[in-house]
Write a protein that holds these residues in place. Structure first.
Motif, PDB file in Angstrom:
ATOM      1  N   LEU A 119       0.836  -1.194   0.000  1.00 45.25           N
ATOM      2  CA  LEU A 119       0.000   0.000   0.000  1.00 45.25           C
ATOM      3  C   LEU A 119       0.873   1.246   0.000  1.00 45.25           C
ATOM      4  O   LEU A 119       1.908   1.287   0.677  1.00 45.25           O
ATOM      5  N   LEU A 120       0.426   2.270  -0.748  1.00 43.43           N
ATOM      6  CA  LEU A 120       1.168   3.529  -0.762  1.00 43.43           C
ATOM      7  C   LEU A 120       1.059   4.219   0.592  1.00 43.43           C
ATOM      8  O   LEU A 120      -0.029   4.261   1.192  1.00 43.43           O
ATOM      9  N   PRO A 121       2.162   4.776   1.100  1.00 40.44           N
ATOM     10  CA  PRO A 121       2.073   5.567   2.340  1.00 40.44           C
ATOM     11  C   PRO A 121       1.193   6.789   2.121  1.00 40.44           C
ATOM     12  O   PRO A 121       1.102   7.323   1.013  1.00 40.44           O
ATOM     13  N   SER A 122       0.544   7.236   3.173  1.00 44.97           N
ATOM     14  CA  SER A 122      -0.297   8.431   3.090  1.00 44.97           C
ATOM     15  C   SER A 122      -0.056   9.288   4.326  1.00 44.97           C
ATOM     16  O   SER A 122       0.484   8.814   5.335  1.00 44.97           O
ATOM     17  N   ILE A 123      -0.459  10.569   4.231  1.00 43.65           N
ATOM     18  CA  ILE A 123      -0.340  11.479   5.364  1.00 43.65           C
ATOM     19  C   ILE A 123      -1.706  11.532   6.040  1.00 43.65           C
ATOM     20  O   ILE A 123      -2.686  11.951   5.422  1.00 43.65           O
ATOM     21  N   PRO A 124      -1.827  11.102   7.285  1.00 45.33           N
ATOM     22  CA  PRO A 124      -3.142  11.109   7.949  1.00 45.33           C
ATOM     23  C   PRO A 124      -3.650  12.531   8.149  1.00 45.33           C
ATOM     24  O   PRO A 124      -2.880  13.491   8.207  1.00 45.33           O
ATOM     25  N   GLY A 125      -4.976  12.657   8.254  1.00 45.27           N
ATOM     26  CA  GLY A 125      -5.573  13.964   8.506  1.00 45.27           C
ATOM     27  C   GLY A 125      -5.622  14.827   7.268  1.00 45.27           C
ATOM     28  O   GLY A 125      -5.504  14.354   6.137  1.00 45.27           O
ATOM     29  N   MET A 126      -5.791  16.126   7.489  1.00 44.81           N
ATOM     30  CA  MET A 126      -5.906  17.060   6.378  1.00 44.81           C
ATOM     31  C   MET A 126      -5.329  18.414   6.772  1.00 44.81           C
ATOM     32  O   MET A 126      -5.069  18.680   7.945  1.00 44.81           O
TER      33      MET A 126
END
Length: 329
Positions: free
Chosen positions: A265-272
């Motif tokens: 899975l591609l890493p993501s930045i949590p939140g916004m």
């Protein structure tokens, strides 16, 4: 002497709840022929910063800056008439949405000709000849026939090329391209980027490229400015930034690139990105940062030294590990 010099640019918008600061203390310098990229997620203030320079923000916006100079001329003191002699001629912009930026009520030829008439004072025959030349330059087939076309008769890629033709009509010294490849397929994206680089080489203009696509940055930019929640969090040469990002946000953006992913899975930045009502009291990136600690939650960070990319962080990264900056900028 830099072509464009901006220091401490801030933009506030009047809302029912008071003023909302969309851009906070942004500084930017662009040299002749240089390509500078501004990156960040939606809501980072990239487009608003450049629209402030162009003078295209709505009346609810309040723009302030310590310095705003183009070719040494103070743009903060120019009258609206004097500003119009520069904006659109020496400084031009490609807007983010070509399908909505073109006026649906007028033909392509009329809209390009309007630019030529306003800034260069060309007659009807000269405007037509120049418009055909411009459409041919940006790679539109049958340019003379396309002059009579309305925007709805053009594809997204064709509309983007028309926008580029309008932007370079007066041979600007600085071109601002706001997401010039958004909503275009991969083949057309490559053609548009190649066209912008070709125009830079042939005409000697500088280019400010606004994007959230780090792949585009790697292929085109010489220097990168990373923005988050209206603030600049890092600035570095492109090769240095990709090799060793110093701000955790920059590192997270680069880690999300498919070619850098090591897991399924591609890493993501949590939140916004924080908005008007959920801005943390300390570091704006703290709620999403894997390296945050107590100081980050309570105290806004200061810029690190230049060798650390002027990262706006209490503990900038070096080779992926947080360290304390020795001397604040």
């Amino acid at each position: 002497m830099p072509l464009l010099e901006i220091e401490n640019l801030s933009v506030d918008f009047e809302t029912r709840s008071g003023l909302f600061r969309a851009v906070d203390g942004v500084s930017l310098s662009v040299d002749p022929r240089e390509i500078v990229s501004i990156v960040g997620e939606s809501g980072s203030g990239k487009s608003v910063s450049m629209l402030a320079i162009m003078g295209l923000l709505p009346p609810t916006a309040r723009v302030s800056a310590s310095k705003m100079r183009f070719e040494g001329v103070d743009m903060l003191t120019l009258s609206p008439r004097e500003r119009r002699r520069v904006i659109g001629k020496d400084v031009s912009m490609i807007f983010q949405e070509p399908m909505t930026s073109l006026n649906p009520c007028f033909t392509v030829g009329f809209q390009i000709g309007e630019t030529l008439k306003t800034h260069l004072g060309l007659g009807r025959a000269e405007r037509k000849a120049r418009s055909i030349e411009l459409l041919s330059l940006v790679g539109i087939p049958e340019p003379e026939r396309r002059l009579a076309a309305f925007p709805h008769q053009l594809s997204g890629g064709m509309s983007q090329r028309v926008m580029i033709a309008m932007a370079i009509a007066c041979s600007p010294k600085l071109l601002i391209a706001d997401e010039p490849t958004t909503a275009l397929d991969v083949t057309i994206q490559a053609q548009i980027l190649d066209l912008l680089l070709k125009l830079r080489d042939e005409r000697g203009m500088a280019l400010v490229l606004i994007t959230h696509d780090m792949g585009v940055v790697a292929e085109t930019a010489e220097r990168v400015i990373v923005q988050y929640a209206g603030r600049q969090v890092e600035e570095a040469k492109t090769a240095d930034l990709f090799r060793d990002p110093h701000h955790p946000y920059t590192a997270a953006l680069l880690a999300a690139l498919p070619e850098r992913a090591t897991a399924d899975l591609l890493p993501s930045i949590p939140g916004m990105v924080p908005g008007q009502f959920n801005r943390p009291p300390g570091c704006l990136f703290e709620p999403r940062c894997a390296h945050a600690f107590d100081l980050c939650r309570t105290t806004p960070p200061v810029k690190a030294p230049a060798e650390l990319g002027r990262a706006l962080c209490h503990t900038p990264l070096v080779e992926g590990r947080p360290v304390s900056p020795k001397v604040p900028a």
